[in-house]
Scaffold this active site. Sequence first.
Site, PDB file in Angstrom:
ATOM      1  NE  ARG A  84      -3.991  -0.286   0.917  1.00  0.00           N
ATOM      2  CZ  ARG A  84      -4.720  -1.568   0.080  1.00  0.00           C
ATOM      3  NH1 ARG A  84      -4.217  -1.227  -1.255  1.00  0.00           N
ATOM      4  NH2 ARG A  84      -5.478  -2.119   0.305  1.00  0.00           N
ATOM      5  CG  HIS A 143      -8.504   1.966   1.089  1.00  0.00           C
ATOM      6  ND1 HIS A 143      -7.736   1.420  -0.249  1.00  0.00           N
ATOM      7  CD2 HIS A 143      -8.503   1.093   1.880  1.00  0.00           C
ATOM      8  CE1 HIS A 143      -7.348   0.230   0.077  1.00  0.00           C
ATOM      9  NE2 HIS A 143      -8.216  -0.115   1.237  1.00  0.00           N
ATOM     10  CE  LYS A 315     -30.207   1.538  30.543  1.00  0.00           C
ATOM     11  NZ  LYS A 315     -30.140   0.775  31.757  1.00  0.00           N
ATOM     12  CG  ASN A 336     -33.627  -2.547  29.908  1.00  0.00           C
ATOM     13  OD1 ASN A 336     -34.462  -2.800  29.922  1.00  0.00           O
ATOM     14  ND2 ASN A 336     -32.622  -3.468  30.572  1.00  0.00           N
ATOM     15  CE1 TYR A 477     -21.821  -3.595  36.659  1.00  0.00           C
ATOM     16  CE2 TYR A 477     -24.149  -2.974  37.097  1.00  0.00           C
ATOM     17  CZ  TYR A 477     -22.909  -3.001  36.337  1.00  0.00           C
ATOM     18  OH  TYR A 477     -23.133  -2.195  35.160  1.00  0.00           O
TER      19      TYR A 477
END
Length: 531
Positions: A84, A143, A315, A336, A477
């Site tokens: 390339r 590209h 949400k 959710n 948690y």
Amino acid sequence: MGSLPFTVSDLQTSVSGVRSNPTLLCTPLMGTTVEQMLTEMRKAKEIGADIVEIRLDCLRNFSPAQDLQILIKQSPLPTLVTYRPIWEGGQYEGDENKRQDALRLAMELGASYIDVELEVAHEFNNSIYGKKPQNFKVIVSSHNFHNTPSTEAIGNLVARIQASGADIVKIATTALDITDVARVLQVTVHSQVPTIAIVMGERGLISRLLSPKFGGYLTYGALEAGAISAPGQPTAKDLLDLYNFRLIKPDTKVYGIIGKPVGHSKSPLLFNAAFKKVGLNAVYVHLLVDDVEKFFNTYSAPDFISGCSCTIPHKEVAIKCMDTIDPIARKIGAINNIVRKPDGKLTAFNTDYIGAIEAIEDGLRESNGSSPAVGSPLAGKLFVVLGAGGAGKSLAYGAKEKGARVVVANRTFERAKDLADKVGGQALTLAEIENFHPEEGMILANTTSVGMKPKINDTPIPKHALKHYSLVFDAIYTPKDTRLLREAKESGKIIVYGTEMLIRQGFEQYKNFTGLPAPEELFRELMSKHA
Ligand code: ATR
């Protein structure tokens, strides 16, 4: 839930190792020496790649005749050779004739493919006319590192690549938004010539993961996370193990998690493992979404998107895109979990509150030995919610729904008052909670962030005040064992971990997506392994 989103004919037996699509997995080799590339080739084969891309422009001191001979002949996998130039996003800065000579040599030495840029493709293809070995193919690539053009412009580009004498068309554009992928797929899915269509960047990830669904000839998978050859490239290992790449087919249903950021989500791990185990023809992907409305307007086919989980910051805003919403979710003001019904309509749920409330109910039942048939053990209880944010709302509405009397305590009293009024409960400041004990055997649910990593020595309520409660739940948690839960346990209380809410909201999502029971054991196993 009405009719199941999956019919029996969707159920496939998929044994590990089975391959359901012909799309090739190609691993780019980015080593700077021939030795490194040889090592990388062996690793790529071990991981399960089909071919390797030798990026000649990455090699320092490249000596074509000698190095190509070694690399091509010693490769344990078929080779794609790319050299390339800097003007197309690569590293080669030297003479153009020498570059093309090296590519021709690669062809003569037995490379299976070479990649040549559209800019020079006409000239190059003319030079090898009539000399191509059997089974050797030229990929002509283009590209765009800035954006993804219009559908019309992409169509014209593909036509130009085909006209240049390409055996395989490759276009790589850049995603500024996840909906950019749709335009590229729209064009390439109808291409008469084998096509590689990549939309670079994290927002273009689905173009890579779902290439087998859209008939892509090949997709790129990096050897390691740190060794990508283009932005947004997943690792070969993730393609194979996390996203079940080999099992994806044109009729595979696509699920995912929409959010921003979203890359950290473990949901794909859980859902894809479950789909594979049960043999469902479905895949679950990360969806980095900026504009929810645009996303749902663009991806509206029943198999794409069949359903999704929804996380921060979508949400609340996603609600306006839904056709129907679970009544409690509407009251909470947050969803959710989104399911597309066979008629195309979107239905939304809030499984966070279901997960948390069920975990608390089960905690109470275990301690008093009652069965689920008896009704909710929360009925008539005094349920104290600490916090009045999103999670606070979920717990307060959920508890109210089960017949509990709700108290909301929050640092900012106005927010507590607002929520308490909505659920017909009492409001307190967080400071008042220490001396609040109108009765014994109350339920406590912490939804504030007090005690969360890194401030793990904080707790929202002094230990001595816990004696008036029978059960303590913490929505935090990280860490699993918060100071609050540790002290509640020491005080002999029933405790319910935040991880229970997390995992059970996942069970609910799975049930809503598939109409099948959730693979609870598998989810628990994976969660503990990848925590
Ligand atoms: P979530 O969606 O996780 O509930 P949120 O909406 O940001 O997150 O809500 C965070 C909750 O934690 C709020 O109730 C917040 O109290 P305020 O309404 O007064 O902001 C509470 N919270 C955050 N940090 C706190 C702290 N240091 N002390 C007490 N409460 C805190």
